[in-house]
Design an enzyme around this catalytic site. Structure first.
Site, PDB file in Angstrom:
ATOM      1  N   PHE A 130     -19.549  52.531  46.493  1.00  0.00           N
ATOM      2  CA  PHE A 130     -19.531  53.577  45.469  1.00  0.00           C
ATOM      3  C   PHE A 130     -19.542  54.945  46.160  1.00  0.00           C
ATOM      4  O   PHE A 130     -20.324  55.148  47.099  1.00  0.00           O
ATOM      5  CB  PHE A 130     -20.757  53.424  44.558  1.00  0.00           C
ATOM      6  N   ASP A 199     -28.627  48.999  46.852  1.00  0.00           N
ATOM      7  CA  ASP A 199     -28.326  49.729  45.624  1.00  0.00           C
ATOM      8  C   ASP A 199     -28.101  48.686  44.529  1.00  0.00           C
ATOM      9  O   ASP A 199     -27.149  47.901  44.591  1.00  0.00           O
ATOM     10  CB  ASP A 199     -27.083  50.611  45.820  1.00  0.00           C
ATOM     11  N   TYR A 224     -28.746  53.946  33.435  1.00  0.00           N
ATOM     12  CA  TYR A 224     -27.853  54.105  32.272  1.00  0.00           C
ATOM     13  C   TYR A 224     -26.811  53.013  32.140  1.00  0.00           C
ATOM     14  O   TYR A 224     -25.998  53.040  31.240  1.00  0.00           O
ATOM     15  CB  TYR A 224     -27.186  55.491  32.268  1.00  0.00           C
ATOM     16  N   LYS A 225     -26.812  52.029  33.048  1.00  0.00           N
ATOM     17  CA  LYS A 225     -25.829  50.943  32.958  1.00  0.00           C
ATOM     18  C   LYS A 225     -26.440  49.798  32.136  1.00  0.00           C
ATOM     19  O   LYS A 225     -26.653  49.947  30.951  1.00  0.00           O
ATOM     20  CB  LYS A 225     -25.396  50.539  34.365  1.00  0.00           C
ATOM     21  N   ARG A 371     -11.468  47.351  34.400  1.00  0.00           N
ATOM     22  CA  ARG A 371     -12.792  46.746  34.580  1.00  0.00           C
ATOM     23  C   ARG A 371     -13.386  46.440  33.207  1.00  0.00           C
ATOM     24  O   ARG A 371     -13.459  47.327  32.351  1.00  0.00           O
ATOM     25  CB  ARG A 371     -13.649  47.769  35.331  1.00  0.00           C
TER      26      ARG A 371
HETATM   27  C1  PLP Z   1     -23.499  54.038  38.951  1.00  0.00           C
HETATM   28  C2  PLP Z   1     -23.762  54.047  40.390  1.00  0.00           C
HETATM   29  C3  PLP Z   1     -24.366  55.162  40.989  1.00  0.00           C
HETATM   30  C4  PLP Z   1     -24.676  56.354  40.150  1.00  0.00           C
HETATM   31  O1  PLP Z   1     -25.325  57.373  40.823  1.00  0.00           O
HETATM   32  P1  PLP Z   1     -25.934  58.602  40.024  1.00  0.00           P
HETATM   33  O2  PLP Z   1     -26.457  59.479  41.069  1.00  0.00           O
HETATM   34  O3  PLP Z   1     -26.994  58.079  39.110  1.00  0.00           O
HETATM   35  O4  PLP Z   1     -24.806  59.239  39.257  1.00  0.00           O
HETATM   36  C5  PLP Z   1     -24.624  55.106  42.350  1.00  0.00           C
HETATM   37  N1  PLP Z   1     -24.310  54.017  43.080  1.00  0.00           N
HETATM   38  C6  PLP Z   1     -23.718  52.937  42.524  1.00  0.00           C
HETATM   39  C7  PLP Z   1     -23.404  51.744  43.363  1.00  0.00           C
HETATM   40  C8  PLP Z   1     -23.422  52.930  41.170  1.00  0.00           C
HETATM   41  O5  PLP Z   1     -22.835  51.868  40.626  1.00  0.00           O
END
Ligand code: PLP
Length: 412
Positions: A130, A199, A224-225, A371
């Site tokens: 990510f 993560d 938030y997921k 997705r």
């Molecule tokens: C959604 C997600 C994030 C989001 O990071 P924010 O700082 O909360 O915007 C980070 N890493 C991964 C792997 C994600 O899927």
């Protein structure tokens, strides 16, 4: 000649036999929409609307500043952290709800590297991780005079060695849905005495997690997921009990102080996981997150994962027959993936736009991935069937080629 695929009646029968079917009633979703993006922004738990009304009208509107004590606002990051600990196989006091995943990664990476100066030369992560994970790792590497080693997934294991200062891996890949074997990779990192941060953004609330059983010591994750905490919900940070005493946050804020309201000039870290707090917690967002976490805690997580697998298999079976133009890239084997299914198509972007117009909300990830998130708390087999039916219609009539669907957008 057309191959057979499950009928709508079959989907209805499977919904009728689903022990989790009543959970959808705890969510507010728009009529006529099939929501396949709960892996990116979870749906609104109906109770959260009442929580928000109470938070604004009573706690803030009437309680005013008294609510920091009277409504225990001050205890919320730890209270919600303890609840999230229950979702990931951690102990109370090992998790704190705060900041974003990005900021938590920065704090945790910085804390670990500062605690082990001179150990190794590289920060190892996965190429194609990510973006924020890669960006934070690159920035921290530069600050600590280390090299960022972003290796392809297949090469990660062999790259762990005496030069590795720190490993940062996303447990379930945001795009492909591939999942690392947490216990195996953690054991390997431990054999080399290299700290490893997981993560859990696409794992928590989606796949079985047990930090204690897998001996995972450090993690961050998203609110938030799958936790349904609301747009921009606070994230979380996990440190296993025994590791905490060596770590100090590189953001020494007053909320992470041992006694914030002693108002002293000198910084002294809080004895517990609270030391990873930085500034004043965002109360409205935290209370919304708590609504989502409470709902997830009340659900039978084994049943959730079982249903996720059934929805996945159903989706793949339908897609193979009805939308063969889209190539699945998510591993079929359940222990090798998360709770979303990704498909590749060169025109995934306009196809997804046309799909949203047809009432099916999935998402697009550059450059060519469609997705589809499977959230068993509020999705059923009919939802999946309808989604594939509409997608098949879009592919058949080619409407995705219309100019309105090819235009770019700021958020995808
Ligand atoms: C959604 C997600 C994030 C989001 O990071 P924010 O700082 O909360 O915007 C980070 N890493 C991964 C792997 C994600 O899927």
């Amino acid at each position: 000649m057309s191959m057979d695929y499950p009928s709508l009646a079959e989907a209805e029968a499977r919904d009728a036999a689903d022990p989790l079917r009543s959970w959808r009633e705890y969510f507010t979703l728009p009529d006529g929409v099939v929501y396949l993006d709960g892996n990116s922004l979870g749906a609104l738990p109906s109770a959260t609307r009442d929580l928000m009304r109470d938070a604004t009208e009573h706690q803030w509107g009437e309680g005013l500043i008294r609510s920091w004590n009277d409504a225990d606002w001050i205890g919320a990051p730890r209270r919600i952290g303890d609840k999230i600990a229950g979702l990931i196989g951690a102990a109370p006091g090992e998790v704190i709800a705060c900041d974003s995943v990005t900021v938590n990664l920065y704090k945790l990476m910085g804390a670990i590297l500062a605690a082990r100066p001179g150990h190794g030369k590289t920060i190892l992560t996965e190429s194609g991780n990510f973006p924020t994970d890669l960006h934070v790792a690159a920035g921290i590497a530069a600050q600590h005079n280390l090299v960022l080693d972003a290796a392809p997934r297949e090469a990660i294991v062999e790259r762990i060695g005496p030069d590795t200062a720190l490993i940062v891996l996303t447990h379930v890949h945001y795009k492909s849905g591939e999942r690392f074997d947490m216990a195996a990779i953690q054991a390997l990192a431990d054999a080399h005495s290299v700290p490893l941060i997981w993560d859990l953004s696409h794992s928590v609330g989606a796949v079985p997690l047990d930090m204690a059983a897998d001996a995972a010591r450090f993690a961050v994750g998203c609110g938030y997921k799958y936790l349904n905490g609301g747009p921009g919900a606070p994230a979380f940070l996990y440190v296993a009990g025994e590791a905490l005493e060596f770590l100090g946050s590189p953001i020494q804020g007053w909320m992470g102080h041992a006694a914030p309201f002693a108002m002293t000039d000198a910084y002294a870290p809080a004895p517990g996981i609270e030391r990873f707090l930085a500034g004043t917690p965002p109360m409205l967002s935290l209370l919304a997150l708590e609504g989502g976490v409470d709902l997830m805690l009340a659900a039978d997580r084994d049943a959730l994962w079982t249903k996720s697998q059934a929805l996945f298999d159903f989706l793949i079976q339908l897609m193979a027959v009805r939308c063969p133009e889209l190539t699945p890239i998510t591993p079929a084997r359940a222990d090798l993936r998360g709770s979303h299914a990704s498909f590749v198509h060169p025109s995934a972007w306009p196809i997804n736009r046309a799909l949203i117009d047809a009432g099916v909300i999935g998402d697009f990830r550059a450059p060519d991935v469609l997705r589809l998130g499977l959230t068993p708390l509020y999705l059923g087999f009919v939802d999946v069937w309808m989604a594939v039916d509409r997608l098949a219609a879009i592919l058949a009539d080619g409407r995705w080629q219309r100019p309105e669907y090819t235009a770019p957008a700021r958020v995808t």
